[in-house]
Each structure stands twice: as C-alpha cells, then as structure tokens.
Design a protein around this motif. Structure first.
Motif, PDB file in Angstrom:
ATOM      1  N   ARG A 184      -5.544   3.751   1.951  1.00 38.77           N
ATOM      2  CA  ARG A 184      -5.138   3.922   0.585  1.00 38.77           C
ATOM      3  C   ARG A 184      -6.551   3.614  -0.075  1.00 38.77           C
ATOM      4  O   ARG A 184      -6.276   2.423  -0.895  1.00 38.77           O
TER       5      ARG A 184
ATOM      6  N   GLY B 195      -7.020  -1.304   1.118  1.00 43.03           N
ATOM      7  CA  GLY B 195      -6.560  -0.069   1.474  1.00 43.03           C
ATOM      8  C   GLY B 195      -6.854   0.045   3.054  1.00 43.03           C
ATOM      9  O   GLY B 195      -6.340   0.972   3.777  1.00 43.03           O
TER      10      GLY B 195
ATOM     11  N   ALA C  67      -9.967   1.817  -7.331  1.00 39.52           N
ATOM     12  CA  ALA C  67      -9.697   1.558  -8.781  1.00 39.52           C
ATOM     13  C   ALA C  67      -9.967   0.121  -9.099  1.00 39.52           C
ATOM     14  O   ALA C  67     -10.144  -0.514 -10.129  1.00 39.52           O
ATOM     15  N   THR C  68      -9.863  -0.869  -8.017  1.00 37.31           N
ATOM     16  CA  THR C  68      -9.914  -2.177  -8.272  1.00 37.31           C
ATOM     17  C   THR C  68     -11.434  -2.627  -8.564  1.00 37.31           C
ATOM     18  O   THR C  68     -11.741  -3.229  -9.627  1.00 37.31           O
TER      19      THR C  68
ATOM     20  N   LYS D 198       1.517   2.391  -6.815  1.00 37.45           N
ATOM     21  CA  LYS D 198       1.058   3.537  -7.776  1.00 37.45           C
ATOM     22  C   LYS D 198      -0.033   2.911  -8.564  1.00 37.45           C
ATOM     23  O   LYS D 198      -0.188   1.827  -8.956  1.00 37.45           O
ATOM     24  N   VAL D 199      -1.087   3.994  -8.317  1.00 41.57           N
ATOM     25  CA  VAL D 199      -2.578   3.208  -8.643  1.00 41.57           C
ATOM     26  C   VAL D 199      -2.561   2.798 -10.244  1.00 41.57           C
ATOM     27  O   VAL D 199      -3.311   1.802 -10.633  1.00 41.57           O
ATOM     28  N   GLU D 200      -1.820   3.611 -11.280  1.00 37.92           N
ATOM     29  CA  GLU D 200      -1.929   3.153 -12.463  1.00 37.92           C
ATOM     30  C   GLU D 200      -1.217   1.617 -12.585  1.00 37.92           C
ATOM     31  O   GLU D 200      -1.674   0.946 -13.437  1.00 37.92           O
TER      32      GLU D 200
ATOM     33  N   VAL E 140      -1.259  -0.710 -10.477  1.00 36.48           N
ATOM     34  CA  VAL E 140      -1.866  -1.609  -9.772  1.00 36.48           C
ATOM     35  C   VAL E 140      -3.226  -1.957 -11.023  1.00 36.48           C
ATOM     36  O   VAL E 140      -3.380  -3.406 -11.154  1.00 36.48           O
TER      37      VAL E 140
ATOM     38  N   GLU F  76      -8.252   4.399  -2.311  1.00 44.88           N
ATOM     39  CA  GLU F  76      -8.287   4.612  -3.902  1.00 44.88           C
ATOM     40  C   GLU F  76      -7.788   3.442  -4.439  1.00 44.88           C
ATOM     41  O   GLU F  76      -8.082   3.273  -5.775  1.00 44.88           O
ATOM     42  N   LEU F  77      -6.909   2.487  -3.934  1.00 52.20           N
ATOM     43  CA  LEU F  77      -6.606   1.429  -4.548  1.00 52.20           C
ATOM     44  C   LEU F  77      -7.817   0.384  -4.671  1.00 52.20           C
ATOM     45  O   LEU F  77      -8.252  -0.474  -5.588  1.00 52.20           O
TER      46      LEU F  77
ATOM     47  N   GLU G 164       0.790  -1.061  -0.079  1.00 47.03           N
ATOM     48  CA  GLU G 164      -0.026  -0.170  -0.031  1.00 47.03           C
ATOM     49  C   GLU G 164       0.828   1.404   0.013  1.00 47.03           C
ATOM     50  O   GLU G 164       0.780   2.029  -0.556  1.00 47.03           O
TER      51      GLU G 164
END
Length: 302
Positions: free
Chosen positions: A145, A140, A151-152, A105-107, A109, A147-148, A101
């Motif tokens: 976090r 998260g 995004a998933t 980086k989200v992109e 992931v 935002e992970l 975590e």
C-alpha cells in the motif's frame, strides 16, 4: 566519496528509561548518538518534548506511531476524531504493521500524522528536525500500500521536514530482518524509484540508505558480542549518507514490564555511551551527522 552516518534513537518518550538514556546521550559530547524521535502517543512524551524545548540545538523529531506492539503496554491514536480505521477491537492501535496497512484509511492516516506533530509542538517540540516511522508501518512494504507512503511524504513536504526513507535499496536491506520487507523486490524497486522522485519534487530530504542492526545471531548472546557486531557493521557502512537506528534505555521497571528482551535496549545505551564507539567511527573516516545536517546537505533546509 565520503561516508556519513546518522544514528537515531527511536522511541523517545516510550518509557522513563528511554527518556533518561536519550537525554543523557544527546547531551554527552562523547556519545555517538546524533538524533532522536518522540513517540507522541506514549506516556513519557511530555518529558521528551520538554527536553527538546530546552535544547533546540539538538536534532529531535517525531516518531510517527501507528502500531502498538506490546501486550501489556498499549497506546491509542492522538487525534480526537476520525481514527476508527487506525484502532483494533480494543480501541488501541494495531499490534502489527500488516494489520494497520490492511485497515487504514489514507485520510485518517494524514489526520493522525498532523495530530501527532501538533501534539509534540504543544508539548514543547517547537522545531522538529525530521519525521520517521515506528515499525515502518507507513512504508507500505507489508502489503504494497504505497499510497500510505505517498501521503506521508506529502505531509513531510507541507511541513518542510526530512523523512526516514532510503533513496537507494540494496540486497542487504531486503534481507535485513528489522526492515521486514515482505513483498517482491521488483515491486519495491519500481515503486521506490517513483516515490523518491516524488520526495525530491516536494523537497523532502532522504538518506541514501537505512541499515538497522539485527538481533538474530551471536550478537544476542552477550554485550561484548553485540558491541563487536555493531562496530563491525558501522565500519562497513557504504559511501553516502546512511541512517541506522536503535532504542537505548536505562534499566528501569517500566522497561522491564514492557519488553521481554529489555536488556537489548540497555546494551544499545551502553554502546552509545562508550566513547570508544565514536572514536571507532572517526578512525574509519565515518562522519557523524544528524537530520538537520542532512537537510542542509540536500539543499532543503528551512
């Protein structure tokens, strides 16, 4: 209100022992196991996906993997580029979820999630039933976090697949050592209220509850104690749709070389194989379902 239970076998493809156990349980009509998920980065994932290809009627999904926890057996990201933030100093995935975590980086992931699903499809898992997550790293909940997780869920919506995420949080889930929720309960409740609404807007089917078994008590002392503990836990599942998961395996050299508590996985296989487990659930009016059933029940099936 009725009670429904999904029992998922995580770590399909992690080792040969896991494969032999899961393939046996999913094709045994007397087994209580209802679904499984494949660890794409692991050595035995090809056999697991080939089995799924031969049995499209089964509920087999992808166990999204972003941590590599063992000391002797390690794995790395599947994606061929843009994975630097997902690797430790040795080039493998991080050992623990909090390390992942803090660095991810989200992109990258998102790219790795899609690469793992694509790899499974190339190997034969043409129609995955759902996605879930190894060690909860995508929730998260170690560092906040979320935002992970968002995004998933976006990728799940893109693929039209259910995801392992409880839509309701209970006090018992906060204290469950397997879930490892390490941030404030108020923060979790506030974030998950928004997250579950987001999942609904994407038509991503979620179970109501997620209640895995724990190992920190007398259930660790003998198979008989574990079986009694597990059957009691099952009998007390709440109304609605609950998922629980375990990691069944046969006793093999590769399992013993990986885990110092390997026998727990053989006990999980044994209790799922025992016809009395399924009979116990039926006697308590608990209906076994899988993730394909969940999608239909939520009205989100493809």
């Amino acid at each position: 209100m009725d009670r429904y239970l999904i029992i998922n076998a995580d770590d399909f493809g992690m080792c040969r022992g896991a494969n032999l156990a899961v393939m046996d349980l999913l094709t045994d009509k007397d087994s209580a196991l209802t679904s499984s998920t494949v660890m794409t980065p692991c050595a035995w994932a090809p056999e697991a996906c080939q089995f799924a290809n031969k049995h499209p009627e089964l509920a087999i999904g992808v166990h999204l993997t972003f941590t590599s926890e063992w000391s002797k057996y390690r794995w790395a990201p599947v994606n061929t580029s843009n994975t630097d933030s997902l690797r430790d100093g040795e080039g493998f995935m991080f050992h623990e979820s909090d390390e992942f975590e803090k660095n991810a980086k989200v992109e990258e992931v998102i790219g790795e999630i899609k690469a793992q699903v694509a790899r499974c499809k190339v190997l034969g898992l043409d129609n995955p039933s759902h996605l879930d997550n190894h060690m909860g790293s995508l929730y998260g909940i170690e560092t906040g976090r979320f935002e992970l997780l968002q995004a998933t869920l976006g990728v799940c919506g893109e693929f039209g697949l259910p995801f392992r995420l409880p839509s309701k949080i209970t006090a018992e889930m906060f204290s469950n050592s397997m879930l490892e929720i390490n941030i404030d309960a108020n923060m979790i409740n506030a974030a998950f209220g928004q997250i579950t609404g987001y999942a609904d807007s994407l038509r991503v089917a979620l179970p109501d509850y997620l209640i895995p078994n724990e190992w920190g008590g007398p259930q660790n002392e003998s198979y008989e104690s574990f079986r009694e503990y597990l059957l009691t836990m099952y009998a007390n599942m709440p109304e609605g749709i609950t998922e629980t998961y375990l990691h069944p395996s046969l006793e093999t050299d590769d399992l013993k070389g990986t885990s110092s508590v390997w026998w727990r996985r053989t006990w999980e296989y044994k209790v799922m194989k025992d016809p009395a487990t399924k009979q116990h659930l039926e006697a308590h009016n608990i209906q076994l379902i899988n993730y394909r059933d969940l999608a239909k029940m939520r009205g989100y099936s493809k």
